[in-house]
Scaffold this motif. Sequence first.
Motif, PDB file in Angstrom:
ATOM      1  N   LYS A  27      23.585 -81.476  11.491  1.00 28.94           N
ATOM      2  CA  LYS A  27      23.129 -81.229  12.854  1.00 28.94           C
ATOM      3  C   LYS A  27      24.223 -80.618  13.729  1.00 28.94           C
ATOM      4  O   LYS A  27      23.959 -79.733  14.530  1.00 28.94           O
ATOM      5  CB  LYS A  27      22.623 -82.538  13.459  1.00 28.94           C
ATOM      6  N   HIS A  28      25.469 -81.083  13.593  1.00 30.27           N
ATOM      7  CA  HIS A  28      26.533 -80.591  14.469  1.00 30.27           C
ATOM      8  C   HIS A  28      26.963 -79.162  14.137  1.00 30.27           C
ATOM      9  O   HIS A  28      27.736 -78.582  14.875  1.00 30.27           O
ATOM     10  CB  HIS A  28      27.728 -81.546  14.507  1.00 30.27           C
ATOM     11  N   PHE A  29      26.438 -78.561  13.083  1.00 33.82           N
ATOM     12  CA  PHE A  29      26.712 -77.153  12.775  1.00 33.82           C
ATOM     13  C   PHE A  29      25.507 -76.265  13.067  1.00 33.82           C
ATOM     14  O   PHE A  29      25.532 -75.077  12.774  1.00 33.82           O
ATOM     15  CB  PHE A  29      27.155 -76.974  11.324  1.00 33.82           C
ATOM     16  N   LYS A  30      24.478 -76.835  13.650  1.00 33.24           N
ATOM     17  CA  LYS A  30      23.292 -76.040  13.991  1.00 33.24           C
ATOM     18  C   LYS A  30      23.710 -74.956  14.983  1.00 33.24           C
ATOM     19  O   LYS A  30      24.351 -75.225  15.987  1.00 33.24           O
ATOM     20  CB  LYS A  30      22.228 -76.940  14.602  1.00 33.24           C
ATOM     21  N   GLY A  31      23.391 -73.706  14.662  1.00 34.19           N
ATOM     22  CA  GLY A  31      23.752 -72.590  15.517  1.00 34.19           C
ATOM     23  C   GLY A  31      25.177 -72.100  15.349  1.00 34.19           C
ATOM     24  O   GLY A  31      25.614 -71.219  16.082  1.00 34.19           O
ATOM     25  N   PHE A  32      25.903 -72.635  14.380  1.00 35.87           N
ATOM     26  CA  PHE A  32      27.295 -72.224  14.172  1.00 35.87           C
ATOM     27  C   PHE A  32      27.391 -70.830  13.557  1.00 35.87           C
ATOM     28  O   PHE A  32      28.228 -70.026  13.944  1.00 35.87           O
ATOM     29  CB  PHE A  32      28.018 -73.240  13.275  1.00 35.87           C
ATOM     30  N   TRP A  33      26.545 -70.560  12.570  1.00 39.55           N
ATOM     31  CA  TRP A  33      26.614 -69.315  11.799  1.00 39.55           C
ATOM     32  C   TRP A  33      25.647 -68.261  12.318  1.00 39.55           C
ATOM     33  O   TRP A  33      24.551 -68.582  12.753  1.00 39.55           O
ATOM     34  CB  TRP A  33      26.249 -69.577  10.340  1.00 39.55           C
ATOM     35  N   LEU A  34      26.036 -66.985  12.172  1.00 35.29           N
ATOM     36  CA  LEU A  34      25.062 -65.916  12.327  1.00 35.29           C
ATOM     37  C   LEU A  34      24.066 -66.064  11.177  1.00 35.29           C
ATOM     38  O   LEU A  34      24.453 -66.429  10.063  1.00 35.29           O
ATOM     39  CB  LEU A  34      25.729 -64.543  12.257  1.00 35.29           C
ATOM     40  N   PRO A  35      22.789 -65.789  11.395  1.00 30.61           N
ATOM     41  CA  PRO A  35      21.804 -66.055  10.351  1.00 30.61           C
ATOM     42  C   PRO A  35      21.979 -65.231   9.076  1.00 30.61           C
ATOM     43  O   PRO A  35      21.801 -65.730   7.983  1.00 30.61           O
ATOM     44  CB  PRO A  35      20.468 -65.762  11.016  1.00 30.61           C
TER      45      PRO A  35
END
Length: 168
Positions: free
Chosen positions: A3-11
């Motif tokens: 959960k804490h890496f949600k949105g961390f990476w470009l898709p």
Amino acid sequence: MRKHFKGFWLPFDQYTNPISVTDEMIAQAEQKLNFKLPRSYIELIKTKNGGIPVNSCFPTMVPTSWAENHIEIEKIRGLGGDEGIDSEDVRSTDKDWGYPIHLGFVICDCPSAGHDAVMLDYSQCGKNGEPRVIHVDVENPDHPKITILSKDFKTFINGLVNCKKFEE
């Protein structure tokens, strides 16, 4: 996905290794590198095996070869494949460029085409400790310029900001 890496990476990006990271891959990489990988790095690459983060700039208190107040990363290296941290070709190239791989290994490439990178530095903690994160400029390979970025990888990834912050 953690959960804490949600949105961390470009898709989608060309740097992500399509192979999912396994515990066996981690053990093999640690054996090959002769360094224990930080837990925060392992958690991150289990969400996506390397790639481009949404936020790719890290503020600095001192000027670097990149800018007066930050560095930028192009990608975070994953495991396996041609561009993983455990690739013999990558390690050989990093050594040829003049990176001080006796300290650790390159974890993030920068957009300078090989003249600077972000490394994990085990010089103060030993091979099994929690490495600090450094920026290394090898423009002069005989005297690489090292800038300490953070006390550990978790602090580094949590400190990444959107590069728009630095646009003038």
